[in-house]
Every structure is written in C-alpha cells, then in structure tokens.
Design a protein around this motif. Structure first.
Motif, PDB file in Angstrom:
ATOM      1  N   ILE A  79       0.830  -1.207   0.000  1.00  0.00           N
ATOM      2  CA  ILE A  79       0.000   0.000   0.000  1.00  0.00           C
ATOM      3  C   ILE A  79       0.862   1.253   0.000  1.00  0.00           C
ATOM      4  N   ASN A  80       1.997   1.194   0.697  1.00  0.00           N
ATOM      5  CA  ASN A  80       2.863   2.370   0.816  1.00  0.00           C
ATOM      6  C   ASN A  80       3.855   2.517  -0.335  1.00  0.00           C
ATOM      7  N   HIS A  81       3.943   1.504  -1.187  1.00  0.00           N
ATOM      8  CA  HIS A  81       4.849   1.550  -2.329  1.00  0.00           C
ATOM      9  C   HIS A  81       4.344   2.590  -3.333  1.00  0.00           C
ATOM     10  N   VAL A  82       5.252   3.090  -4.158  1.00  0.00           N
ATOM     11  CA  VAL A  82       4.843   3.987  -5.238  1.00  0.00           C
ATOM     12  C   VAL A  82       3.854   3.249  -6.130  1.00  0.00           C
ATOM     13  N   ARG A  83       2.694   3.842  -6.329  1.00  0.00           N
ATOM     14  CA  ARG A  83       1.634   3.154  -7.051  1.00  0.00           C
ATOM     15  C   ARG A  83       1.739   3.394  -8.549  1.00  0.00           C
ATOM     16  N   PRO A  84       1.373   2.382  -9.334  1.00  0.00           N
ATOM     17  CA  PRO A  84       1.378   2.563 -10.786  1.00  0.00           C
ATOM     18  C   PRO A  84       0.174   3.382 -11.229  1.00  0.00           C
ATOM     19  N   ALA A  85       0.231   3.893 -12.424  1.00  0.00           N
ATOM     20  CA  ALA A  85      -0.917   4.557 -13.037  1.00  0.00           C
ATOM     21  C   ALA A  85      -1.640   3.570 -13.941  1.00  0.00           C
TER      22      ALA A  85
END
Length: 272
Positions: A79-85
């Motif tokens: 959840i805290n990881h850089v999220r993809p688009a």
C-alpha cells in the motif's frame, strides 16, 4: 494457511523484475478485453508487496485493487509503495485485506471485476485450492493466475547431477509439512480442471524465468534455495551438494551459468 509463505520483502523485490518479464502479457490483454467498461475492481490473492498490481495496472482502465494477504507487513509495504498509473496515466485506489486465504468466501470477492494471483497456486493444498477456485467461480469474474511452477528447470551448461537435485526439489514441493501437503507442480493442472469442470473457459501460457549474467543476484539466490530444498528432501545429497554448489556459484560469478525455470499462467472466465 496463514504463515505458509515465510518470504521477505527483499526476496520479493529481487524477483519482481523477472516476474514482470515472465508473465504472459497476451493473457493479460485477453483478460482486459473481458472486463466491463468503466471503473473496475481487482482482487489480488496472496498479493505480497503488490508486484502483480504494479505489472497489471498499466494495462487496465480506471481501477480499484483489494490486496489479500496473510502478512500485514507485506500488505502495508504494498500500500505504501509507489503506485502505478492506469493505462490513461491516472492514479489507482488500493486497499489491504489481511486474512487467511484458506477461508476465502464469495463474499470476500463481492463486486470483483477480475481476480488475480501470482506465484500462489503451487503453495496451496488440495482443500485450499478447491476453496479459492470455488469462491472465484461464485464471484463469476475472470481469473488471471500467473507464475505457477511446473517443476521444469534447465541449467546451462548441464551437469550430470542436475537431474537428481531437480527430482529432489520437486519432491520437496509436495512433501507433507506442518500438517499440510502443498500441490507444487500439480497445482496449475488441478486449478485448470476445476475451472473447466465449472463450465469456464480456460487458457494457459508457458512463462519462463530466464536467469543469467544479467541478474546474478537472483540466479544465486534462486539456485541456493533450490539446492537447500533438494538436500532437505534427500539428505544423502548433502555431501555432493557442497561440491555441486561451489562449482555452480563459481560459474555464476564468471557469468557462465544460465537457468531456464518454467512456470505456467492461467486465465479462466465464465462461459456466456
């Protein structure tokens, strides 16, 4: 089922680039075509640190992910990881659900447009895979299951000891431990059969890890774990394992060893 996978975030991070390269994009694109227009909801089973989400999200339109895992720590990392688009370069929504996948029910997948999993099937028992497939069938959403082991390993250059260690490793994958017998290389065929018995369409694709001098760290970690599991299963291999390991690790350091590790991806969806 809780705790059956004692994996670290470091190991998952190490393998993520190879997982991404190996997964079947063709099956992912077919899955995308099966989805409704508008925002979708994806449930990822055994989500770990979210590598499946990071790989698949850019293929899909507006989306919300529910990450199901037995490890609260890994779910928090995801959840805290850089999220993809998404494919329109818009952000996605992500929620975590920590719990025992052996207890998965259709209610847990309510509203699902797509169900996914990666490197999960082979660590399930027969009872667990029946439960999970049953919940997916009841939810009537397409299911994309990637990177299930088949047991096939090819090392180059070959060594006459390779077959003994491969056989021992494959036996280790289906041993009974802590009251459970995992399905190992039999898991994907069993899942495919269960979906077919439910009247669903099923497609599959062979997916490969191709490890060589470009990813020596992953090759070394994979090989060490492969040999350790083989020795645990067949202790008589221990003395030979030391010589075998030393020789192979020297080849890795020199960039002379490559490995082809076979997996299978499955896509299943309800018939019209």
């Amino acid at each position: 089922m809780s705790g059956i996978l004692e994996v670290s975030g470091d190991w998952l991070a190490l393998r993520e680039p190879e997982d991404a390269a190996a997964r079947s994009l063709d099956l992912a694109l077919i899955a995308a075509e099966l989805l409704p227009d508008g925002p979708i909801v994806v449930h990822d089973l055994g989500s770990g640190t979210g590598s499946m989400m990071r790989w698949l999200a850019p293929v899909l339109g507006p989306q919300t992910w529910f990450l199901h895992d037995w490890s609260a720590d890994l779910t928090e990392q995801a959840i805290n990881h850089v999220r993809p688009a998404d494919r329109y370069n818009a952000g996605i929504s992500v929620f975590g659900r920590t719990g025992n996948l052996a207890d998965l029910s259709p209610n847990d997948l309510a509203g699902a447009s797509l169900v996914t999993a990666s490197a999960l099937l082979d660590v399930l028992t027969s009872e667990e895979i029946h439960t999970i497939v049953g919940a997916c069938v009841a939810a009537r959403a397409p299911v994309l299951l990637s990177l299930s082991v088949t047991g096939g390993v090819q090392l180059n250059p070959r060594d006459e000891r390779d077959t003994a260690f491969e056989d021992a490793f494959n036996a280790h994958q289906v041993r009974r431990a802590n009251g459970r017998r995992q399905l190992g290389r039999y898991a994907a065929p069993i899942a495919s059969g269960l979906f077919a018995d439910a009247g669903w369409q099923v497609r599959q694709s062979t997916t490969l890890w191709r490890l060589d001098h470009r990813r020596p760290g992953l090759l070394s970690e994979w090989f060490a774990g492969w040999v350790d599991a083989a020795v645990e299963q067949e202790p008589q291999l221990r003395d030979e394992a030391d010589r075998y390991r030393q020789g192979r690790l020297a080849q890795i350091e020199l960039g002379e060893l490559s490995a082809r590790i076979e997996h299978v991806d499955l896509l299943a969806w309800p018939s019209p």
